[in-house]
Design a protein around this motif. Sequence first.
Motif, PDB file in Angstrom:
ATOM      1  N   GLY A  49       0.624  -1.006   0.085  1.00  0.00           N
ATOM      2  CA  GLY A  49      -0.425   0.148   0.085  1.00  0.00           C
ATOM      3  C   GLY A  49       1.311   1.562   0.498  1.00  0.00           C
ATOM      4  O   GLY A  49       0.340   2.375  -0.898  1.00  0.00           O
ATOM      5  N   GLY A  53       0.522   2.226  -3.255  1.00  0.00           N
ATOM      6  CA  GLY A  53      -0.945   3.131  -3.538  1.00  0.00           C
ATOM      7  C   GLY A  53      -1.822   1.745  -3.346  1.00  0.00           C
ATOM      8  O   GLY A  53      -1.622   0.483  -3.069  1.00  0.00           O
ATOM      9  N   ALA A  54      -2.937   2.506  -3.031  1.00  0.00           N
ATOM     10  CA  ALA A  54      -4.066   1.999  -2.093  1.00  0.00           C
ATOM     11  C   ALA A  54      -4.622   0.296  -3.386  1.00  0.00           C
ATOM     12  O   ALA A  54      -4.943  -0.516  -3.185  1.00  0.00           O
ATOM     13  CB  ALA A  54      -5.909   2.715  -2.107  1.00  0.00           C
ATOM     14  N   SER A  55      -4.724   0.841  -5.066  1.00  0.00           N
ATOM     15  CA  SER A  55      -5.181  -0.586  -5.262  1.00  0.00           C
ATOM     16  C   SER A  55      -4.113  -2.078  -5.483  1.00  0.00           C
ATOM     17  O   SER A  55      -4.783  -2.791  -5.492  1.00  0.00           O
ATOM     18  CB  SER A  55      -5.263  -0.456  -6.502  1.00  0.00           C
ATOM     19  N   ALA A  58      -4.294  -3.269  -2.015  1.00  0.00           N
ATOM     20  CA  ALA A  58      -5.224  -4.044  -1.355  1.00  0.00           C
ATOM     21  C   ALA A  58      -5.486  -5.170  -2.737  1.00  0.00           C
ATOM     22  O   ALA A  58      -5.879  -6.750  -1.556  1.00  0.00           O
ATOM     23  CB  ALA A  58      -6.563  -3.084  -2.109  1.00  0.00           C
ATOM     24  N   TYR A  88      -5.417  -1.347   1.650  1.00  0.00           N
ATOM     25  CA  TYR A  88      -6.189   0.295   1.121  1.00  0.00           C
ATOM     26  C   TYR A  88      -5.397   1.209   1.596  1.00  0.00           C
ATOM     27  O   TYR A  88      -5.043   2.461   1.341  1.00  0.00           O
ATOM     28  CB  TYR A  88      -7.671  -0.518   0.734  1.00  0.00           C
ATOM     29  N   ALA A  89      -6.048   1.202   3.241  1.00  0.00           N
ATOM     30  CA  ALA A  89      -6.474   2.000   4.473  1.00  0.00           C
ATOM     31  C   ALA A  89      -5.333   2.851   4.082  1.00  0.00           C
ATOM     32  O   ALA A  89      -5.043   4.044   4.467  1.00  0.00           O
ATOM     33  CB  ALA A  89      -6.812   1.500   5.412  1.00  0.00           C
ATOM     34  N   ALA A  91      -2.455   3.279   1.889  1.00  0.00           N
ATOM     35  CA  ALA A  91      -1.860   4.088   0.893  1.00  0.00           C
ATOM     36  C   ALA A  91      -2.792   4.926   0.767  1.00  0.00           C
ATOM     37  O   ALA A  91      -2.821   6.276   0.520  1.00  0.00           O
ATOM     38  CB  ALA A  91      -2.780   3.162  -0.499  1.00  0.00           C
ATOM     39  N   SER A  92      -4.751   4.956   1.494  1.00  0.00           N
ATOM     40  CA  SER A  92      -5.753   6.053   1.604  1.00  0.00           C
ATOM     41  C   SER A  92      -4.482   7.685   2.835  1.00  0.00           C
ATOM     42  O   SER A  92      -5.500   8.110   2.740  1.00  0.00           O
ATOM     43  CB  SER A  92      -6.662   5.233   1.667  1.00  0.00           C
ATOM     44  N   ILE A  93      -4.344   6.850   3.892  1.00  0.00           N
ATOM     45  CA  ILE A  93      -3.865   8.420   4.744  1.00  0.00           C
ATOM     46  C   ILE A  93      -3.275   9.062   3.610  1.00  0.00           C
ATOM     47  O   ILE A  93      -2.254   8.670   2.620  1.00  0.00           O
ATOM     48  CB  ILE A  93      -3.103   7.629   5.618  1.00  0.00           C
ATOM     49  N   GLU A  94      -3.569  10.649   4.611  1.00  0.00           N
ATOM     50  CA  GLU A  94      -3.032  11.681   3.843  1.00  0.00           C
ATOM     51  C   GLU A  94      -1.242  11.635   4.616  1.00  0.00           C
ATOM     52  O   GLU A  94      -1.171  12.378   4.210  1.00  0.00           O
ATOM     53  CB  GLU A  94      -3.504  12.868   3.785  1.00  0.00           C
TER      54      GLU A  94
END
Length: 173
Positions: A49, A53-55, A58, A88-89, A91-94
């Motif tokens: 992640g 990245g997110a994809s 995941a 996923y999560a 990678a989604s963190i800013e």
Amino acid sequence: MLSGTPIPEVLRLSLLVLVVVVVQVGIVSDVLVLGVRPDLVLLLAAAAGIAGGASVGAIVGFGGGLLLDSFLQTPFGLTALTCAIVGYAIASIEVPFAASAWWIPMLGVAGASAAGVLLFLATGLMMGQAQLASGPILAMVVVVAVVNGALSLPAIRLVRWLLGDQSRSVSTP
């Protein structure tokens, strides 16, 4: 899936997932730290992640978790769900992991691993698997978080190398 990712990179990541699951089942399953087994598949999901990245996180988490689920006594798909969400999560963190201090990704992976263990246990309890939480929960969370945090920098570098991305490497002390 991994759109824009050449087939060799997908094959390299698939091989890494296979190797990590084999190491988890064949070697790490016999290693106990405070009565708890480390979770390398969760580490790989978090590292993927951060690195891809997110994809990518995941997909790697889901694939590794699904493969690991075939060896476990838990409901099929529980590990896959947990690892996919963690990959996923994180990678989604800013948080710009690549541009941050060397210890930020370590903390991120440790925190994501702790959250992943709690998510696994909570989801298992909702599915009627009370035996999952029969052990020392705090020890499970701490051991997995500390081991995964300690192994995070090499894992992230490995995934970045397999993806062919050397430009966003995690800085070291």
